[in-house]
Design an enzyme around this catalytic site. Structure first.
Site, PDB file in Angstrom:
ATOM      1  N   ASP A 144       0.788  -1.142  -0.030  1.00 40.91           N
ATOM      2  CA  ASP A 144       0.101  -0.051   0.193  1.00 40.91           C
ATOM      3  C   ASP A 144       0.762   1.268  -0.034  1.00 40.91           C
ATOM      4  O   ASP A 144       0.605   2.100  -0.823  1.00 40.91           O
ATOM      5  CB  ASP A 144      -0.989   0.022   1.424  1.00 40.91           C
ATOM      6  N   ARG A 160       0.352   4.280  17.412  1.00 42.59           N
ATOM      7  CA  ARG A 160      -0.171   5.394  16.326  1.00 42.59           C
ATOM      8  C   ARG A 160       0.174   6.786  16.672  1.00 42.59           C
ATOM      9  O   ARG A 160       0.413   7.630  15.965  1.00 42.59           O
ATOM     10  CB  ARG A 160      -1.772   5.277  15.853  1.00 42.59           C
ATOM     11  N   ASP A 178      -7.252   2.991  13.052  1.00 47.22           N
ATOM     12  CA  ASP A 178      -5.802   3.863  12.690  1.00 47.22           C
ATOM     13  C   ASP A 178      -5.866   4.991  12.199  1.00 47.22           C
ATOM     14  O   ASP A 178      -5.067   6.086  12.546  1.00 47.22           O
ATOM     15  CB  ASP A 178      -4.786   2.763  12.018  1.00 47.22           C
ATOM     16  N   SER A 186      -3.471  -8.750   7.384  1.00 47.47           N
ATOM     17  CA  SER A 186      -3.151  -7.355   7.629  1.00 47.47           C
ATOM     18  C   SER A 186      -2.260  -7.396   8.990  1.00 47.47           C
ATOM     19  O   SER A 186      -2.994  -7.820  10.159  1.00 47.47           O
ATOM     20  CB  SER A 186      -4.270  -6.438   7.805  1.00 47.47           C
TER      21      SER A 186
HETATM   22  N1  ARG Z   1      -8.088  -3.803  15.952  1.00 50.52           N
HETATM   23  C1  ARG Z   1      -6.862  -3.264  16.501  1.00 50.52           C
HETATM   24  C2  ARG Z   1      -6.681  -1.895  16.833  1.00 50.52           C
HETATM   25  O1  ARG Z   1      -7.746  -1.309  16.364  1.00 50.52           O
HETATM   26  C3  ARG Z   1      -5.320  -3.576  15.829  1.00 50.52           C
HETATM   27  C4  ARG Z   1      -5.460  -2.861  14.600  1.00 50.52           C
HETATM   28  C5  ARG Z   1      -4.286  -3.507  13.671  1.00 50.52           C
HETATM   29  N2  ARG Z   1      -3.943  -2.387  12.478  1.00 50.52           N
HETATM   30  C6  ARG Z   1      -3.535  -2.750  11.230  1.00 50.52           C
HETATM   31  N3  ARG Z   1      -3.497  -1.582  10.354  1.00 50.52           N
HETATM   32  N4  ARG Z   1      -3.545  -4.060  10.857  1.00 50.52           N
HETATM   33  O2  ARG Z   1      -6.016  -1.303  17.641  1.00 50.52           O
END
Ligand code: ARG
Length: 421
Positions: free
Chosen positions: A34, A115, A144, A196
């Site tokens: 990406d 993040r 995110d 992912s």
């Molecule tokens: N569900 C978790 C969260 O919202 C993990 C997210 C993982 N992010 C990703 N881009 N794969 O924090």
């Protein structure tokens, strides 16, 4: 639709970049498909220069030299790699330990903690490198985007944000085609979409593929970090974790810095199958999602911290703090790291953790970490009072019946009213 025919999307939020004002972009670059496609697409689409930033939060097995080489090959003007492990551990993971940070009773928040730091470093790097815009690779369905954009909009209202994956209307196949056309290396076979993944010092998450089928039990290939419990060693292992004022300072009696301690705790937990969570959670953007988490360090340290905290706090502090812990985890999950309530709560967490010193022993065996011993100079505990022997001092057994009489009074009265007939 050909790329050239796509119009750039209208803006909804104040912090979204005006396409005409996008001249130099700080791209949060992971080196994956990406963000590599983004690197080229931004140059083409906006005629803009791109500066990349890759942040090391302790994700295992990353080769930053390779990432930098790839970024340069794709036209990046500057490539920044920041090792933020110490800052991540001391300013983000440590407050989470003190707040027993778990969302939805199972998710230790590692991505949610990472993040705001990544976005803060993006702001600082963008300012230093003369960028006007920050670009990230989040989709429109996850948390995110909320965490990154809320951080940028809070800390740097002068910077715009673009999120190409959210707006470019390319599916996975189109992205791969675009990558091929533009000489962007595509890893591995493309028939099966990869999971992912997001990982750092505090844990690892996998989403996508069969994980989206709620009835599908985990396939073994998802576990890249933790040994599945059924394949973990037959011999249990005991590990001691020492805390000073809520900070883990030693493992098995060896004092070490926090980053190293987290890495070693992860390594021990991994061997014994510790920290696998198959989790359904409520995202901020409304959807529910299933994640497979592997969080060995977080599981060991939070289990030990919670136990020690229980021991040194009163019943009232324990009951109250559970509620604040939950509120803290929600704010962090929701991307509101910079919300003042979070730092207000942290002040309470600090106060409560002032007593959290001592040693917890855990016994690890095939996926389980069980507390088997604890000691603390601050324990609100007196072995002589707890024993069955009559003891003088603070506790008089002869006062107990009076206590029972008053403590049960309202319940007894209510029972009588309800069973009047
Ligand atoms: N569900 C978790 C969260 O919202 C993990 C997210 C993982 N992010 C990703 N881009 N794969 O924090």
């Amino acid at each position: 639709m050909a790329l050239e025919d796509q119009r750039l999307p209208a803006r909804t939020a104040s912090y979204e970049a005006d396409p005409d004002a996008v001249g130099r972009v700080l791209l949060l670059y992971s080196g994956g498909l990406d963000t590599s496609v983004m690197l080229r697409w931004i140059q083409e689409r906006y005629g803009a220069e791109v500066v990349t930033l890759t942040v090391n939060l302790g994700q295992p097995g990353e080769d930053y030299g390779v990432i930098e080489g790839k970024a340069r090959a794709l036209g990046a003007r500057e490539c920044h790699i920041i090792d933020a492990r110490d800052q991540f551990a001391s300013e983000f993971i440590l407050p989470a330990i003190k707040a027993n940070g778990l969302y939805g009773e199972g998710y230790p928040l590692f991505t949610a903690l990472g993040r705001p730091l990544i976005a803060k470093l993006a702001v600082e790097t963008a300012r230093r490198s003369g960028c006007d815009t920050i670009a990230h690779g989040c989709t429109g369905k996850g948390n995110d985007q909320v965490r990154i954009e809320a951080t940028v909009a809070t800390l740097a209202p002068e910077l715009g944000v673009i999120a190409p994956v959210r707006s470019w209307q390319m599916g996975r196949d189109e992205e791969i085609a675009y990558a091929r056309e533009h000489g962007i290396p595509v890893k591995g076979g493309t028939e099966v979409a990869p999971y992912s993944i997001d990982d750092n010092l505090w844990g690892r998450s996998s989403e996508g593929r069969w994980i989206e089928d709620l009835g599908h039990p985990p396939e073994q290939d998802v576990f890249q970090l933790v040994t599945p419990p059924e394949r973990a060693p037959e011999d249990p292992q005991e590990v001691t974790i020492e805390f000073e004022r809520g900070v883990p300072v030693a493992l098995d009696g060896h004092r070490m810095g926090l980053v190293r301690l987290l890495e070693e705790a992860a390594a021990i937990g991994q061997r014994h199958g510790i920290g696998i969570v198959d989790h359904i959670e409520d995202r901020i953007v409304g959807l529910k999602v299933r994640d497979i988490y592997e969080a060995p360090a977080a599981t060991l340290i939070l289990t030990a911290h919670r136990e020690l905290e229980r021991l040194v706090s009163t019943i009232h502090q324990n009951r109250f703090k559970r509620r604040l812990d939950e509120e803290w985890a929600y704010l962090v999950y929701a991307g509101l790291w910079w919300e003042p309530l979070r730092s207000d709560l942290d002040a309470y967490m600090e106060a409560a953790n002032a007593q959290v010193s001592g040693v917890i022993t855990l016994k690890l065996y095939k996926g389980l970490a069980r507390v088997i011993a604890r000691s603390s100079p601050n324990a609100v505990y007196d072995a002589s009072l707890a024993s069955f022997a009559e003891s003088g001092g603070l506790f008089s057994q002869s006062a107990a019946p009076g206590f029972v009489e008053l403590f049960s009074l309202q319940s007894r009265m209510a029972w009588r009213v309800r069973n009047r007939s």
